[in-house]
Design a protein around this motif. Structure first.
Motif, mmCIF file in Angstrom:
data_model
loop_
_atom_site.group_PDB
_atom_site.id
_atom_site.type_symbol
_atom_site.label_atom_id
_atom_site.label_comp_id
_atom_site.label_asym_id
_atom_site.label_seq_id
_atom_site.Cartn_x
_atom_site.Cartn_y
_atom_site.Cartn_z
ATOM 1 N N GLY A 205 43.679 48.290 55.052
ATOM 2 C CA GLY A 205 44.304 47.427 54.019
ATOM 3 C C GLY A 205 43.593 46.398 53.254
ATOM 4 N N GLN A 206 42.406 46.506 53.363
ATOM 5 C CA GLN A 206 41.722 45.183 52.572
ATOM 6 C C GLN A 206 40.969 45.856 51.301
ATOM 7 N N ARG A 207 40.853 45.328 50.189
ATOM 8 C CA ARG A 207 40.243 45.521 49.114
ATOM 9 C C ARG A 207 38.895 45.765 49.427
ATOM 10 N N TYR A 208 38.110 46.882 48.793
ATOM 11 C CA TYR A 208 36.624 46.790 49.219
ATOM 12 C C TYR A 208 36.110 47.373 47.548
ATOM 13 N N LEU A 209 35.031 46.307 47.102
ATOM 14 C CA LEU A 209 34.356 46.446 45.945
ATOM 15 C C LEU A 209 32.927 46.592 46.068
ATOM 16 N N SER A 210 32.226 47.343 45.334
ATOM 17 C CA SER A 210 30.582 47.352 45.784
ATOM 18 C C SER A 210 30.223 45.980 44.853
ATOM 19 N N ALA A 211 29.150 45.567 45.249
ATOM 20 C CA ALA A 211 28.700 44.430 44.517
ATOM 21 C C ALA A 211 28.436 44.445 43.048
ATOM 22 N N ALA A 212 28.202 45.869 42.655
ATOM 23 C CA ALA A 212 27.917 46.304 41.132
ATOM 24 C C ALA A 212 29.134 46.176 40.421
ATOM 25 N N ILE A 213 30.402 46.665 41.204
ATOM 26 C CA ILE A 213 31.753 46.715 40.737
ATOM 27 C C ILE A 213 32.368 45.378 40.589
ATOM 28 N N LYS A 214 32.218 44.412 41.491
ATOM 29 C CA LYS A 214 32.468 43.092 41.507
ATOM 30 C C LYS A 214 31.805 42.389 40.248
ATOM 31 N N ALA A 215 30.584 42.657 40.029
ATOM 32 C CA ALA A 215 30.032 42.007 38.884
ATOM 33 C C ALA A 215 30.306 42.330 37.591
ATOM 34 N N GLU A 216 30.745 43.983 37.484
ATOM 35 C CA GLU A 216 31.412 44.194 36.440
ATOM 36 C C GLU A 216 32.665 43.818 35.971
ATOM 37 N N LEU A 217 33.371 43.480 37.005
ATOM 38 C CA LEU A 217 35.094 42.922 36.614
ATOM 39 C C LEU A 217 35.003 41.614 36.573
ATOM 40 N N ASN A 218 33.920 41.028 37.089
ATOM 41 C CA ASN A 218 33.969 39.489 36.948
ATOM 42 C C ASN A 218 33.399 38.927 35.661
ATOM 43 N N THR A 219 32.622 39.844 35.038
ATOM 44 C CA THR A 219 31.554 39.294 33.948
ATOM 45 C C THR A 219 32.590 39.107 32.671
ATOM 46 N N GLY A 220 32.345 38.110 31.835
ATOM 47 C CA GLY A 220 32.969 37.534 30.633
ATOM 48 C C GLY A 220 32.637 38.275 29.558
ATOM 49 N N GLU A 221 31.511 39.188 29.421
ATOM 50 C CA GLU A 221 30.774 39.643 28.537
ATOM 51 C C GLU A 221 31.626 40.323 27.577
ATOM 52 N N GLU A 222 31.614 40.376 26.265
ATOM 53 C CA GLU A 222 32.533 41.063 25.358
ATOM 54 C C GLU A 222 32.147 42.587 25.483
ATOM 55 N N SER A 223 30.746 42.917 25.492
ATOM 56 C CA SER A 223 30.309 44.180 25.542
ATOM 57 C C SER A 223 30.714 45.093 26.741
ATOM 58 N N THR A 224 30.834 44.300 27.795
ATOM 59 C CA THR A 224 31.143 44.934 29.079
ATOM 60 C C THR A 224 32.623 45.437 28.902
ATOM 61 N N ASN A 225 33.592 44.577 28.559
ATOM 62 C CA ASN A 225 35.082 44.922 28.345
ATOM 63 C C ASN A 225 35.540 45.399 27.149
ATOM 64 N N SER A 226 34.693 45.849 26.077
ATOM 65 C CA SER A 226 35.066 46.401 24.781
ATOM 66 C C SER A 226 36.052 47.552 25.011
ATOM 67 N N LEU A 227 35.605 48.313 25.740
ATOM 68 C CA LEU A 227 36.587 49.721 26.140
ATOM 69 C C LEU A 227 37.892 49.415 26.346
ATOM 70 N N THR A 228 38.317 48.341 26.984
ATOM 71 C CA THR A 228 39.559 47.757 27.143
ATOM 72 C C THR A 228 40.608 47.934 25.861
ATOM 73 N N ARG A 229 39.652 47.652 24.692
ATOM 74 C CA ARG A 229 40.572 47.892 23.480
ATOM 75 C C ARG A 229 41.227 49.268 23.206
ATOM 76 N N LEU A 230 40.719 50.228 23.893
ATOM 77 C CA LEU A 230 41.193 51.476 23.369
ATOM 78 C C LEU A 230 42.375 51.941 24.370
ATOM 79 N N SER A 231 43.453 52.807 23.731
ATOM 80 C CA SER A 231 44.463 53.186 24.461
ATOM 81 C C SER A 231 44.016 54.174 25.397
ATOM 82 N N GLN A 232 44.679 54.777 26.437
ATOM 83 C CA GLN A 232 44.456 55.775 27.144
ATOM 84 C C GLN A 232 43.908 57.068 26.595
#
Length: 224
Positions: free
Chosen positions: A137-164
Motif C-alpha cells: 500500500g506504499q507509493r513507489y516511484l523510480s528516482a527519474a520519475i520523482k525528479a520528473e514530478l518534482n521539477t518546476g521547469e516549464e518545459s517539463t510540464n508543458s504538456l499539462t496544458r493539453l486536453s486529454q
C-alpha cells in the motif's frame, strides 16, 4: 473491499507484447513470494480479468490497445484502464511499468489511481522492490520519475496544458502518423484533427510537426 496481506503476492501482468510479459514473469518469479496468476494484452481483457481473478497487484504498461485484435496502442487507453479498475475496486494496487517517462503521463497515472510508476529501464531488483511496496500500500516511484514530478521547469510540464484529446493527437503526431490515419483511429474528421493540431502548436508555442517530435523526444515520450 480491502484484501488481507498474504505470504504470496498474486500478480496480473498487462502488456500487449507476449514476449515482454514472459520476460517480466521470469524476473518476478525469481522471488518465491511473487506469483503471476494472469496476463492481459488489452484494456478490455485487463479490466475483465481483474474482476475475475482479483490479483493483489497489477503491473501494467500504459501503451496498450483497447481490444486484443487492435493494432493501435494509446497511453490514453492505459490511463483509462487504471480508472476502470479503480472504479471496480477502489483498493486496487496498480504499478505502471512503461517506456513513457515524461510528464504528464506519471502524474496522470497517479491521479487515475496507480500507486507506483517505473520505466522499462529499471533494474530487475527495482521491479521486485516496487511490487512489494505497492503490495504493502506504499507509493513507489523510480528516482527519474520523482525528479520528473518534482521539477518546476516549464518545459517539463508543458504538456499539462493539453486536453486529454489533444494529448492523444500529440502522441500520434509525435510518432509521425498522418492526419488521415489519426482521424480514422480516433473516429474524428480530418478537419477536427487539424483543429486539435493547431491548438497543440499554439498552446505549446511550437511551429510544426518537427517541433512536436523534438519535444516528445526531449520528454522521453518516444525514442529516436
Amino acid at each position: 473491499m480491502e484484501k488481507c496481506l498474504s505470504s504470496t503476492i498474486k500478480l496480473l501482468l498487462v502488456d500487449d507484447h507476449s514476449i515482454i510479459r514472459a520476460g517480466y514473469q521470469q524476473i518476478l518469479q525469481k522471488d518465491p513470494s511473487v506469483r503471476v496468476i494472469a496476463e492481459a494484452e488489452s484494456s478490455f481483457c485487463a479490466v475483465a480479468i481483474y474482476a475475475r481473478v482479483q490479483p493483489d497487484v497489477v503491473v501494467m504498461d500504459l501503451s496498450i490497445p483497447q481490444k486484443k485484435d487492435t493494432d493501435e496502442v494509446s497511453s490514453t487507453c492505459g490511463i483509462e484502464t487504471i480508472r476502470k479498475i479503480i472504479q471496480h475496486d477502489e483498493n486496487a494496487k496498480i504499478l505502471v511499468l512503461t517506456a513513457l517517462s515524461g510528464d504528464p503521463y506519471p502524474s496522470q497515472a497517479l491521479s487515475a489511481g496507480a500507486l507506483g510508476y517505473l520505466t522499462k529501464h529499471c533494474a530487475p531488483s527495482e521491479l521486485i522492490e516496487a511490487v512489494r511496496s505497492v503490495y504493502a500500500g506504499q507509493r513507489y516511484l523510480s528516482a527519474a520519475i520523482k525528479a520528473e514530478l518534482n521539477t518546476g521547469e516549464e518545459s517539463t510540464n508543458s504538456l499539462t496544458r493539453l486536453s486529454q484529446r489533444e494529448l492523444e493527437v500529440f502522441s500520434m503526431l509525435a510518432e509521425s502518423h498522418p492526419i488521415a490515419k489519426i482521424a480514422d483511429v480516433m473516429c474524428l474528421s480530418p478537419k477536427t484533427v487539424h483543429a486539435h493540431r493547431a491548438n497543440i502548436l499554439r498552446k505549446l508555442e511550437l511551429k510544426n510537426n518537427a517541433d512536436i517530435v523534438r519535444l516528445a523526444v526531449r520528454q522521453g515520450l518516444i525514442e529516436t
